[in-house]
Each structure stands twice: as C-alpha cells, then as structure tokens.
Design an enzyme around this catalytic site. Structure first.
Site, PDB file in Angstrom:
ATOM      1  N   HIS A  55     -19.071  17.306 -14.491  1.00 56.30           N
ATOM      2  CA  HIS A  55     -19.275  18.174 -13.203  1.00 56.30           C
ATOM      3  C   HIS A  55     -19.292  19.709 -13.226  1.00 56.30           C
ATOM      4  O   HIS A  55     -20.232  20.552 -12.951  1.00 56.30           O
ATOM      5  CB  HIS A  55     -18.371  17.658 -12.060  1.00 56.30           C
ATOM      6  CG  HIS A  55     -18.588  18.396 -10.901  1.00 56.30           C
ATOM      7  ND1 HIS A  55     -19.534  18.155  -9.880  1.00 56.30           N
ATOM      8  CD2 HIS A  55     -17.929  19.445 -10.190  1.00 56.30           C
ATOM      9  CE1 HIS A  55     -19.508  18.735  -8.826  1.00 56.30           C
ATOM     10  NE2 HIS A  55     -18.622  19.853  -9.101  1.00 56.30           N
ATOM     11  N   HIS A 106     -22.366  15.910  -3.381  1.00 55.85           N
ATOM     12  CA  HIS A 106     -20.880  15.254  -3.180  1.00 55.85           C
ATOM     13  C   HIS A 106     -20.945  13.821  -2.987  1.00 55.85           C
ATOM     14  O   HIS A 106     -20.403  13.214  -2.037  1.00 55.85           O
ATOM     15  CB  HIS A 106     -20.134  15.936  -1.929  1.00 55.85           C
ATOM     16  CG  HIS A 106     -18.906  16.428  -2.117  1.00 55.85           C
ATOM     17  ND1 HIS A 106     -17.779  15.963  -1.224  1.00 55.85           N
ATOM     18  CD2 HIS A 106     -18.149  17.208  -3.123  1.00 55.85           C
ATOM     19  CE1 HIS A 106     -16.540  16.685  -1.796  1.00 55.85           C
ATOM     20  NE2 HIS A 106     -16.997  17.356  -2.919  1.00 55.85           N
TER      21      HIS A 106
END
Length: 757
Positions: A55, A106
């Site tokens: 990420h 998300h």
C-alpha cells in the site's frame, strides 16, 4: 511496556523477530539489516514493515507506473503544479486558481467494518487534499459490491453508505456523484474508492517536506490511540480468507467533527504563513509522516515520542509509530512561528504538540522514555522500499473469454427495457445518494442525476469545475488495455457533457494479487491503455493510487481501473445539464454499432462475460468535448446533454424522461436499423443532446463540421408515454421500475435514514 532500543539491538543482534507476520519477506528483512548494519529495533521493524508494504511503497506497481511519465509531454506536464508522488495532484485552472483532486481506496477496511472503513476512507482523502494547502470542497465515491441480493452485500452496502454519508455530511462537504456497481467478483471484497476535490490559490500550494535546520515538527489534531494499528497499510497488502470480517482492531475509527475543526485550523495556519511543510497522517501514521517529511527535506529529523498526545496507556514506540488514528496532521514550523502556530490550534481547540525538529544529516532519530528506538536513514524508510519485477503474462484463458457468444435477442422489447432499467446495474441510485448532502456550502451546480458533478470555485467570475470518475470492470476483464481507455473515455465524456473542458486525470487502480502473473498482465495493460489514452487526448495524469490484493482466496476481482477526470468551465451559469423540457428536439451524436461484449444486456440476460468490449477512438471523444464546450462558452444552442454508456441509448433516453418528467416521441432506429442494437448497444463516443427545434438543423450542421455524426431522434412531449419507436411504455410504469429496486432490496437495512423519490 519496555521498548527495544538501538543499544539493545546492537547488543543482541541475533534476536528472532516476527518480520514475516508483519508482511516482510526474508530478503526484505535482510536488506533492512544491511541498511542499518544491525538488526532493527521493534520500532524500526514496525516502520519499515508499514512503509515497505504494498500500500505504501508501490513495490509491485512502480515499475509499470513509470510509463505515465514516459507518455507525458512537456506541454501536458506544464498544467500540473504538483503531480505523481504528492499527497494529491494540483492543477492550474487559470486566474490564479488551482484545484487539487485525488481518489484513494479503502477497500479491505470497508469489508471488515463497513461503516468505519468507508467513513475513514472519506476522512483520509480529505486530509490528502488539506495537505496540499487547499480547502476541501466536495467528495465523490466509487462503490462496488457483490450481487445486490447476496447476504453479505446486505451487510456491507448499508454500512458503507452510512459511513460515507455520516462522515461527509458532518464535515459539511457535498457529495456530488459517483458509481455503485454490483458484480459477483466483488463479493467478499468490496471496493470503496473515495474522491475529494479542493481549491486553493496557486501561491498557497503546500508540499510535504521538512527543511530548515532547527525548524520544529508539530503534531496536531486528535490524540494517538491503538485504533488502526496494522490497518490500511497491512490490510491493503493482504488477501482475505474466511473470517476476515473479524479483523476489527485493524480498522481506524473516525471523528468527522474533529476533522471539520482540523480543516478550519489548517486553513488558518496557511493564512498565517506559519507552515513550511505539511503531511497528513493516514496509512502508516507517524511512521509515514515523519519519514516522508524527513526524506523529502534537506536534513534529518529528531522526534521525541514522549511528546505525542496519547489516548491509550502504556503504548510502545512501535504502537505509537504504527497507529493510524484519524484526524491528525504533522507540520514543519520555524521556531519563531511556533507560538503563533500553537495559538491558532488553541483557538480551534485542536490538540498540538512539538514533537521534534529538523537536524543535520539524513537520519531519522526517534526517542521514547529517553532512549533511542529508531536511528535510520529516512530515505531508506520512505523511498527505498523494494521494487519487484513481478512476472506477468497474457492469461491462457484470455483468448477463450474473447470468443463472443451472441446475446439472446428478446421477443418482447418492452419487457427487455423494463428488465434493464430495473436491474441493479442500471436502476436509480437515489436510495443511496439521497443519504448524502449534495448542496451544502452552496456552490454545487450539478449533482443529482448529472453526468458529472459541477462546482463553482469563484463566486465573482462564475468559474467552475466538473468532475467524474468511471470504470467498467467487465470491459477491462475482456481487454484490459481497451477497458482502461473506455474508463477514461466515459469519465471524459461525462465531464464534456456539462460543457466543461477536461484538463487532468487521476486514478485508483484496483486489482487482485500482484503475485499472480495474470493479474500483473492485466495491470500493465491497463496502465498502458490509460497512459496512451491520456497522451492521445493531451490530458495529464496528476496522480493516483494502486490497490492490490483485492481478492478472496485465489479469486481476484474484475480488474477495476477507476479513472477520474477534472474539467474547467468558464462560467457555471452556462453549464449544460441533463434535464429536458417538453417540446425540445433530441439529437443523437456519434455512431452506433452492434457491440455487446461486456454489456449490461449480456449480464442481465445470462449471456455471461465474453467477447470484446466496445472499440473507442479517443479523437471522437475530443470532438464531442470541443463541440459541447464551444456551446457552453459562446453558443448556447444546446439545452441539455446526457452521455450514452452502460445500458445504451435506451437507458439514456429513459433517464432523461424520468428525471425531467416528460414523455418522448422518438425513433431509435434512426441510429441503427436493428431496434435491439439501437436500444441496448454500448458503443462509445455517443451522446444525446436536446435543442430547441428551431436550432436543430444548425446544431446538426455544427456537429457535421466537427466530424461528429448527428441525427434527429424526435421530440420530448408533455404526455405520459415514452415512445422509443420500437417500444412504448408508460412514463409512470418505467419510473416505478427504475426507482423501486434498491429500496425494495435494502430499505430494511437503512430504514428511516433513506429518502426515496
């Protein structure tokens, strides 16, 4: 709790450490030891593990993302004030104004805990915009769920929608658009992509760097707690297995009222001129903020964790550094401005602490309880994560899925039309969007039922921006390169339909595991398709986000490269909407072909997913944009416009009729002799515009001069019938079919919070 110090790491070099459970590979751990010349401390291990996660480090994607730079010309780059690598892209929109926008995922947190996962997704993207020196002015969301009738979708969708609405509404930010898509591939792995737009003066741009020896590091916003440890940085770097919904401690907890105050506090700090550099605290928390600020500056940094305001007792250094508690920012401030900085924070009742300063050298040195727990070159934490050349290869099954099975032709076109408009793929999203405030702050020009959200950014001149984000995972699965180009084309066309001229692109690239060569081939092809498409349109990519490991077990989602497009309109009073009035003539722009690969008709008729997606020539999209923009700026001949995309011409016409409460008397076979193709084909580069009948010939001639095929379809009426030529249906009947699907499916889950028209 006792900390593992640098001194102990030197004295006890062979201590076994749980690096694998933190997501580090053997060679990555070995590289960390090589950098440090010893084993890492617990705190250092925590920092490297989160900052070298998929990420945060883009370790599997950056080798391909460089292609964006290779396809960006100097002219394209000149439009960007801050680009790839910054918290958000910033674009010069003229007259001293700049706009910043970004979309970020998300996904995994929103599956684990839908409300907080989605809410903190909104909060995080808003802080990215704040960190550029901007005032956030609007949000959008791109949502993808499993089948609408699946039990887990019944759990996830209401929570996600409530989280987005609750956080955004409390912030006082209008939600001006988005997408909601249902597909089996997203079952167990929903996509929650949040977009935010902000405005600033060009001279007020802020960047994330720590410079100036002796300058102070200020942490302000909410206190640091145990929530979110191992959150987005770890959840977004792993796949989901059975029972993953129980990973609650890893999901951050948001407080929108704290963020609202933080926004105003930041803007006051910017106005006072007391901020040298600034970084938000999102994924990887203080680990990210301190290492990135130091790595981007001209010195090192010392940090004292004893000064960090905490809301939990006995937190270790590793926990403080890894916490992803929300509503926090980190700023670099000159010593003479510290008191003013504190005064402004106190005015807004925002907790503030001086936690360190800029130092000589390149090291980030962090102490806790008077002992050194981190002593590492900042750039190795922030910028020198591993870079993988993941294997990629065109899947063996790709040829098979591109073999087209002709779709079933319905005998009853009316029933087919009703089935299409009432399907979860095409039905009204009012049940979702009515839970969001679309007009707070008073500058929303278009949102409800619009092709793109339109916002006024200058009340004196009326200058505004239009924003849209789109993607079809079905198209991208069939042909990743073309699918990404089609996502760009649709977002570009949606912005163009408002009369705005597209000027910049952002993206959120959602894919399965990068360790799967099939997925990496999809990713590479999509990146190349998007980059080449932007080059052809001469529109720069200002930034983006990559989300990998979107799969349950070994089954990846449909490749989903969401593309956002920003456009500028000189005066929002001339913006073109989608609403029509009775007595107007409807003109179809563009060509219709027999193209059903990846289409919604193929999906709802049980035709599977096969064939090739619609072909697209982006020059045709550019022609449409220039025609609509010229009319918005100087012509005024076009009264309304609505793009043609998923669901085909039928969906476009039906939506215009329903949302405007007018009847139609048109003949769709004027665009294609086969009524079925005319109704439901999803050919690209098409639009329906409405004009006064007296202007129809002139507009058709203008389209012809621009190289755009144009044909009159018929007129809007004051009646109660939607007559498409090949099929007729009552306006009330089709309105009911379009509106009732989602309330019938999810009304029990949201109840009194929903407003259905």
């Amino acid at each position: 709790m006792m900390n593992d110090t640098v001194e102990q790491a030197q004295a006890n070099p062979d201590l076994e450490q749980p690096y694998a459970s933190l997501g580090l590979k053997d060679d990555e751990y070995a590289r960390i030891k090589e950098i440090l010349g010893r084993r890492p401390t617990d705190a250092e291990l925590a920092m490297y593990s989160v900052m070298w996660s998929e990420h945060c480090s883009y370790k599997s994607s950056k080798t391909h993302l460089r292609y964006f730079g290779k396809t960006t010309t100097e002219e394209m780059a000149s439009k960007i004030l801050a680009g790839i690598g910054e918290n958000a892209g910033v674009v010069d929109v003229g007259n001293g104004h700049a706009v910043t926008f970004r979309v970020e995922s998300h996904n995994h947190p929103s599956y684990v805990e839908p409300h907080q996962g989605a809410a903190t997704g909104v909060g995080g993207i808003v802080r990215d915009i704040m960190a550029m020196g901007a005032r956030p002015i609007a949000v959008m969301d791109q949502l993808r769920f499993g089948p609408a009738d699946a039990p887990d979708t019944q759990r996830v969708l209401p929570g996600v929608v409530d989280g987005i609405g609750g956080y955004g509404n409390c912030l006082g930010l209008p939600n001006i658009g988005g997408e909601t898509v249902f597909d089996e591939s997203y079952a167990g792995n929903p996509l929650v992509n949040a977009l935010c737009v902000g405005t600033l003066k060009v001279e007020d741009l802020k960047l994330a760097f720590a410079s100036g020896l002796g300058n102070k590091v200020m942490l302000f916003g909410s206190r640091t707690g145990l929530d979110g440890i191992g959150g987005v940085s770890v959840l977004a770097s792993d796949t989901f297995e059975e029972g993953a919904e129980r990973k609650l401690p890893a999901v951050q907890v948001g407080d929108p009222f704290a963020e609202k105050v933080l926004i105003e506090c930041c803007l006051d700090l910017y106005r006072a001129g007391v901020v040298v550099g600034i970084q938000d605290l999102g994924g990887a928390g203080l680990s990210c903020a301190t290492s990135e600020l130091a790595a981007s500056g001209d010195g090192g940094m010392s940090v004292n964790l004893d000064a960090v305001p905490l809301r939990a007792e006995n937190m270790t250094a590793a926990e403080i550094l890894s916490s992803e508690s929300q509503e926090r920012m980190c700023a670099v401030v000159k010593p003479e401005n510290v008191e003013k900085f504190k005064e402004i924070c106190a005015h807004w009742d925002v907790p503030c602490a001086e936690i360190g300063e800029v130092t000589d050298g390149k090291h980030l040195v962090i102490t806790h309880h008077g002992e050194v727990v981190v002593d590492a070159p900042a750039h190795t934490i922030a910028n020198e994560g591993p870079e993988y050349q993941r294997p990629y290869a065109r899947p063996e099954w790709q040829d098979d899925v591109q073999v087209y099975t002709p779709v079933a032709r319905p005998e009853d076109l009316k029933q087919a039309l009703l089935d299409m408009v009432s399907s979860p793929a095409l039905c009204s999203r009012a049940f979702i969007t009515e839970q969001y405030d679309r007009y707070v702050r008073g500058n929303t020009v278009q949102a409800k039922d619009a092709d793109a959200g339109v916002l006024r950014i200058d009340e004196e001149t009326g200058r505004g921006v239009a924003v849209s984000a789109d993607c079809s995972g079905r198209y991208t699965y069939l042909d990743p390169n073309t699918g990404a180009r089609l996502a760009l084309a649709e977002a570009y066309r949606n912005v163009a339909a408002t009369g705005a001229m597209p000027i910049a692109v952002t993206n959120c690239l959602n894919f399965g595991s990068p360790e799967n060569p099939d997925v990496m081939w999809q990713f590479k092809e999509a990146v190349h398709g998007l980059a080449d498409g932007c080059h052809e349109l001469a529109i720069p990519v200002s930034g983006g986000n990559v989300s990998f490991y979107n799969q349950t077990g070994d089954v990846p989602i449909l490749p989903t490269p969401v593309v956002g497009v920003l456009g500028v309109i000189e005066d929002v009073h001339h913006a073109i909407g989608t609403r029509v009035a009775a007595g107007q003539e409807l003109i179809a722009l563009g060509e219709t072909f027999d193209e059903f690969g990846g289409s919604i008709w193929q999906q709802i008729s049980g035709g599977g997913l096969n064939g090739l997606p619609p072909q697209v020539d982006l020059k045709n999209e550019e022609k449409l944009a220039k025609l609509l923009n010229s009319q918005a700026v100087e012509g005024g001949l076009i009264a309304a416009a609505h793009d043609v995309s998923e669901g085909g011409l039928a969906q476009t016409l039906v939506e215009m009729a329903i949302t405007s409460r007018v009847g139609l008397d048109v003949d769709v076979t004027r665009v294609h002799e086969d009524a079925f193709v005319a109704l439901f084909s999803e050919s690209a580069s098409r639009m329906v515009i409405a004009v006064d009948p007296s202007n129809a010939e002139k507009v058709i001639a203008l389209a012809g001069e621009a190289g755009i095929p144009a044909v009159s379809l018929g007129t809007t009426t004051a009646g109660e019938t939607v007559n498409l030529g090949a099929v007729q249906v009552g306006l009330e009947e089709i309105s009911t079919a379009w509106r009732e699907t989602l309330p019938n499916m999810f009304g029990h889950a949201v109840g009194a919070n929903s407003v259905v028209e």
